[in-house]
Design a protein around this motif. Structure first.
Motif, PDB file in Angstrom:
ATOM      1  N   LEU A   1      11.620 -25.978   5.683  1.00 16.58           N
ATOM      2  CA  LEU A   1      12.145 -24.714   5.177  1.00 16.58           C
ATOM      3  C   LEU A   1      12.836 -23.915   6.262  1.00 16.58           C
ATOM      4  O   LEU A   1      13.835 -23.238   6.019  1.00 16.58           O
ATOM      5  CB  LEU A   1      11.000 -23.890   4.568  1.00 16.58           C
ATOM      6  N   SER A   2      12.334 -23.993   7.485  1.00 17.24           N
ATOM      7  CA  SER A   2      12.866 -23.177   8.578  1.00 17.24           C
ATOM      8  C   SER A   2      14.000 -23.855   9.326  1.00 17.24           C
ATOM      9  O   SER A   2      14.538 -23.283  10.274  1.00 17.24           O
ATOM     10  CB  SER A   2      11.741 -22.846   9.561  1.00 17.24           C
ATOM     11  N   GLY A   3      14.389 -25.056   8.946  1.00 13.32           N
ATOM     12  CA  GLY A   3      15.451 -25.759   9.657  1.00 13.32           C
ATOM     13  C   GLY A   3      16.837 -25.307   9.228  1.00 13.32           C
ATOM     14  O   GLY A   3      17.008 -24.422   8.395  1.00 13.32           O
ATOM     15  N   ASP A   4      17.852 -25.932   9.836  1.00 14.63           N
ATOM     16  CA  ASP A   4      19.240 -25.635   9.478  1.00 14.63           C
ATOM     17  C   ASP A   4      19.613 -26.344   8.180  1.00 14.63           C
ATOM     18  O   ASP A   4      18.942 -27.279   7.750  1.00 14.63           O
ATOM     19  CB  ASP A   4      20.183 -26.089  10.602  1.00 14.63           C
ATOM     20  N   GLY A   5      20.688 -25.934   7.580  1.00 15.58           N
ATOM     21  CA  GLY A   5      21.181 -26.597   6.374  1.00 15.58           C
ATOM     22  C   GLY A   5      20.597 -26.010   5.108  1.00 15.58           C
ATOM     23  O   GLY A   5      19.994 -24.938   5.100  1.00 15.58           O
ATOM     24  N   ASP A   6      20.788 -26.744   4.015  1.00 18.88           N
ATOM     25  CA  ASP A   6      20.357 -26.310   2.692  1.00 18.88           C
ATOM     26  C   ASP A   6      18.826 -26.333   2.613  1.00 18.88           C
ATOM     27  O   ASP A   6      18.212 -27.397   2.702  1.00 18.88           O
ATOM     28  CB  ASP A   6      20.954 -27.251   1.642  1.00 18.88           C
ATOM     29  N   PRO A   7      18.163 -25.155   2.448  1.00 18.36           N
ATOM     30  CA  PRO A   7      16.701 -25.149   2.438  1.00 18.36           C
ATOM     31  C   PRO A   7      16.117 -25.882   1.235  1.00 18.36           C
ATOM     32  O   PRO A   7      15.052 -26.495   1.335  1.00 18.36           O
ATOM     33  CB  PRO A   7      16.354 -23.654   2.404  1.00 18.36           C
ATOM     34  N   VAL A   8      16.805 -25.831   0.075  1.00 11.04           N
ATOM     35  CA  VAL A   8      16.299 -26.528  -1.110  1.00 11.04           C
ATOM     36  C   VAL A   8      16.312 -28.036  -0.863  1.00 11.04           C
ATOM     37  O   VAL A   8      15.331 -28.736  -1.130  1.00 11.04           O
ATOM     38  CB  VAL A   8      17.122 -26.166  -2.357  1.00 11.04           C
ATOM     39  N   ASP A   9      17.411 -28.534  -0.346  1.00 13.92           N
ATOM     40  CA  ASP A   9      17.517 -29.965  -0.049  1.00 13.92           C
ATOM     41  C   ASP A   9      16.428 -30.396   0.927  1.00 13.92           C
ATOM     42  O   ASP A   9      15.762 -31.419   0.738  1.00 13.92           O
ATOM     43  CB  ASP A   9      18.896 -30.272   0.528  1.00 13.92           C
TER      44      ASP A   9
ATOM     45  N   VAL B   1      13.469 -28.985   1.642  1.00 10.73           N
ATOM     46  CA  VAL B   1      12.106 -28.930   1.115  1.00 10.73           C
ATOM     47  C   VAL B   1      11.878 -30.044   0.090  1.00 10.73           C
ATOM     48  O   VAL B   1      10.816 -30.689   0.075  1.00 10.73           O
ATOM     49  CB  VAL B   1      11.834 -27.540   0.502  1.00 10.73           C
ATOM     50  N   VAL B   2      12.850 -30.292  -0.778  1.00  8.71           N
ATOM     51  CA  VAL B   2      12.699 -31.357  -1.771  1.00  8.71           C
ATOM     52  C   VAL B   2      12.575 -32.707  -1.080  1.00  8.71           C
ATOM     53  O   VAL B   2      11.737 -33.545  -1.451  1.00  8.71           O
ATOM     54  CB  VAL B   2      13.880 -31.334  -2.763  1.00  8.71           C
ATOM     55  N   ARG B   3      13.385 -32.951  -0.046  1.00  5.06           N
ATOM     56  CA  ARG B   3      13.293 -34.219   0.686  1.00  5.06           C
ATOM     57  C   ARG B   3      11.931 -34.355   1.372  1.00  5.06           C
ATOM     58  O   ARG B   3      11.342 -35.445   1.398  1.00  5.06           O
ATOM     59  CB  ARG B   3      14.418 -34.317   1.719  1.00  5.06           C
ATOM     60  N   ALA B   4      11.448 -33.253   1.949  1.00  2.00           N
ATOM     61  CA  ALA B   4      10.147 -33.319   2.615  1.00  2.00           C
ATOM     62  C   ALA B   4       9.036 -33.611   1.609  1.00  2.00           C
ATOM     63  O   ALA B   4       8.128 -34.404   1.878  1.00  2.00           O
ATOM     64  CB  ALA B   4       9.873 -32.009   3.349  1.00  2.00           C
ATOM     65  N   ALA B   5       9.096 -32.985   0.420  1.00  2.00           N
ATOM     66  CA  ALA B   5       8.081 -33.239  -0.606  1.00  2.00           C
ATOM     67  C   ALA B   5       8.125 -34.683  -1.079  1.00  2.00           C
ATOM     68  O   ALA B   5       7.084 -35.324  -1.279  1.00  2.00           O
ATOM     69  CB  ALA B   5       8.285 -32.275  -1.774  1.00  2.00           C
ATOM     70  N   ALA B   6       9.332 -35.207  -1.259  1.00  2.00           N
ATOM     71  CA  ALA B   6       9.463 -36.602  -1.682  1.00  2.00           C
ATOM     72  C   ALA B   6       8.895 -37.547  -0.629  1.00  2.00           C
ATOM     73  O   ALA B   6       8.210 -38.533  -0.945  1.00  2.00           O
ATOM     74  CB  ALA B   6      10.932 -36.924  -1.958  1.00  2.00           C
ATOM     75  N   ALA B   7       9.157 -37.238   0.646  1.00  2.82           N
ATOM     76  CA  ALA B   7       8.649 -38.085   1.723  1.00  2.82           C
ATOM     77  C   ALA B   7       7.125 -38.049   1.764  1.00  2.82           C
ATOM     78  O   ALA B   7       6.472 -39.080   1.969  1.00  2.82           O
ATOM     79  CB  ALA B   7       9.233 -37.628   3.061  1.00  2.82           C
ATOM     80  N   LEU B   8       6.547 -36.857   1.564  1.00  3.08           N
ATOM     81  CA  LEU B   8       5.093 -36.735   1.571  1.00  3.08           C
ATOM     82  C   LEU B   8       4.456 -37.525   0.427  1.00  3.08           C
ATOM     83  O   LEU B   8       3.333 -38.024   0.546  1.00  3.08           O
ATOM     84  CB  LEU B   8       4.698 -35.263   1.481  1.00  3.08           C
ATOM     85  N   ALA B   9       5.186 -37.605  -0.706  1.00  2.00           N
ATOM     86  CA  ALA B   9       4.659 -38.350  -1.855  1.00  2.00           C
ATOM     87  C   ALA B   9       5.011 -39.832  -1.799  1.00  2.00           C
ATOM     88  O   ALA B   9       4.593 -40.599  -2.667  1.00  2.00           O
ATOM     89  CB  ALA B   9       5.203 -37.740  -3.148  1.00  2.00           C
TER      90      ALA B   9
ATOM     91  N   ALA C   1      12.595 -21.509  -0.782  1.00  2.00           N
ATOM     92  CA  ALA C   1      13.879 -22.201  -0.641  1.00  2.00           C
ATOM     93  C   ALA C   1      14.842 -21.788  -1.748  1.00  2.00           C
ATOM     94  O   ALA C   1      16.035 -21.583  -1.507  1.00  2.00           O
ATOM     95  CB  ALA C   1      13.655 -23.709  -0.667  1.00  2.00           C
ATOM     96  N   LEU C   2      14.335 -21.657  -2.970  1.00  3.85           N
ATOM     97  CA  LEU C   2      15.187 -21.226  -4.083  1.00  3.85           C
ATOM     98  C   LEU C   2      15.679 -19.804  -3.876  1.00  3.85           C
ATOM     99  O   LEU C   2      16.834 -19.480  -4.165  1.00  3.85           O
ATOM    100  CB  LEU C   2      14.433 -21.357  -5.406  1.00  3.85           C
TER     101      LEU C   2
END
Length: 474
Positions: A6-14, A16-24, A137-138
């Motif tokens: 969430l705190s990184g550069d770029g699109d925060p929604v993208d 966070v969604v990528r991080a959630a997918a990776a965790l799952a 993020a939203l």
């Protein structure tokens, strides 16, 4: 991991969604945001994210909007109340559906149509920790979209108004035209500022020329009786001392009792100019007079708009006894400090003007911590929408930047922060400290506070100048 994304550069929604997918451990994900009773498609990632029609399991759907978005991609789903993890069939593949306060996140494809007990428990844990980062993020994406819209409007306004307001650029172009057409080796444009003519544009003039008073009758130039507009050299000695042996000058506008501007050309190395140079200058001066008239009207309009913003800022200050007169005090302190550090007069005017409306962005922000961080950018974008106030925008945008890079909104460091903004930041720190301490404030104590922030929050040069001023006051 979600907070880091969430705190990184770029699109925060993208992110966070990528991080959630990776965790799952899911190769694909689709996010719908909640809007009332509807779920609207917001994001999709992964090569296996389905691009065809969605069929819902526990989520009653699909509800497709024709003619919008990618072919076959579901844009809207209706959701029933959920008590836990559900499932979606997307592109004939099963996906786990994580209900979140902000929407629904689908992760998959799953290895089978059923979600096992262990997998369900892990997904429930993921839904719990993902709820806040997804919502944030939203919100960040929505705010960025609003700011992007403001920037587009501001750019359109600036382009539409630039030709009438930027008289210096217009005078420079006209001077370049005059010199290239006549073969002159140097030239200038002088514009009336109060009781005298000041140099507004110059090219290849010797050092010291701009200090001359070019007002007709002031010792350097004189009017020609019976020849309106044409000026002759009266003080040849002053020009010769600078290495200028000749000068052709025309004043305008035509018929004016007092010249508003003067165009001048210095002959080539042989002391010659084409015979039609005077007529050329008369034509250019007529055009320059129109530019001046338009820019003066634009500045008058800009003055009225800025006055309205200052009124709004005074109302903002009046909401609390602790902030009463804040903008006026900061503007006054910024003017004194700008003079002490040696800013040119034009830059000092911009600093004072920016200081008088520096927190205007708070009027467009709600009372949240995120709004506090956004108000410099909002204020700068508001300034860009005001005719003639574009120069104030970078000063307003950076007034919470710290010299050591720990400020906001962009984390600028050192010389990357405009000098005028560094002056404004030091002036605001002084006023905020003065207002916070009230009757207990002393010049010596405030000087110690300023000195303690030298090189971290405050520019060293501005901090030293402020300390010097405070010691004089003490």
């Amino acid at each position: 991991e979600l907070l880091t994304a969430l705190s990184g550069d770029g699109d925060p929604v993208d992110a966070v969604v990528r991080a959630a997918a990776a965790l799952a451990g899911a190769p694909a994900a689709v996010l719908w945001r909640r809007e009332g009773a509807r779920l609207l498609l917001t994001h999709r990632i992964g090569d296996e994210a389905p691009a065809d029609e969605a069929r819902a399991g526990p989520l009653t759907g699909p509800d497709r909007l024709d003619g919008a978005g990618a072919p076959g991609l579901p844009l809207e789903l209706r959701a029933e109340a959920h008590a836990g993890i559900g499932s979606l069939t997307l592109g004939a593949r099963p996906f786990a559906a994580l209900p979140l306060p902000a929407g629904v996140l689908a992760l998959g494809p799953l290895p089978g149509p059923r979600i096992g007990r262990t997998a369900r428990r892990r997904l429930e844990e993921l839904a719990g920790v993902a709820a806040a980062p997804v919502a944030q993020a939203l919100r960040a994406a929505a705010r960025e979209a609003e700011l992007a819209s403001l920037r587009v409007e501001a750019e359109m306004a600036r382009r539409a108004l630039g030709s009438t307001i930027d008289e210096t650029r217009s005078f420079g172009l006209l001077l370049e035209l005059a010199m290239s057409s006549s073969g002159a080796r140097a030239g200038f444009v002088a514009v009336r500022d109060g009781g005298r003519l000041r140099t507004a544009a110059a090219r290849d003039l010797p050092p010291g020329f701009e200090a001359l008073d070019l007002t007709p009758g002031a010792g350097v130039l004189a009017e020609v009786p019976g020849v309106p507009g044409l000026l002759v050299v009266e003080g040849a000695e002053a020009l010769a001392a600078l290495g200028v042996e000749g000068l052709l000058a025309v004043a305008g506008p035509a018929g004016a009792e007092t010249p508003a501007l003067v165009f001048g050309l210095v002959p080539d190395a042989h002391g010659a100019l084409p015979a039609d140079s005077a007529a050329l200058l008369e034509t250019i001066v007529a055009q320059a007079s129109l530019v001046l008239e338009s820019s003066q009207a634009a500045r008058a309009a800009a003055g009225r708009h800025l006055a309205a913003l200052r009124g709004l800022c005074r109302a903002l200050d009046a909401r609390s006894k602790a902030t009463a007169g804040h903008h006026e005090l900061v503007a006054r302190a910024a003017g004194v400090l700008a003079a002490r550090v040696g800013l040119p007069e034009a830059e000092r005017r911009d600093v004072v003007a920016a200081a008088s409306v520096h927190d205007v962005g708070l009027l467009a922000a709600d009372a949240t911590l995120a709004a506090e961080f956004a108000h410099p950018t909002l204020g700068a974008d508001m300034a860009l929408l005001v005719p003639g106030a574009g120069a104030l925008a970078p000063l307003i945008r950076a007034h919470h930047e710290w010299y050591d890079g720990f400020g906001f909104p962009n984390g600028l460091v050192g010389d990357a922060i405009p000098m005028g903004t560094r002056v404004l930041a030091a002036a605001e720190f002084y006023v905020e400290t003065l207002q916070a301490w009230g009757a207990e404030a002393s010049a010596a104590a405030i000087a110690d506070e300023v000195a303690a922030r030298r090189g971290t929050q405050l520019d060293p040069r501005c901090a030293d100048a402020m300390v010097s001023l405070l010691k004089e006051e003490a």
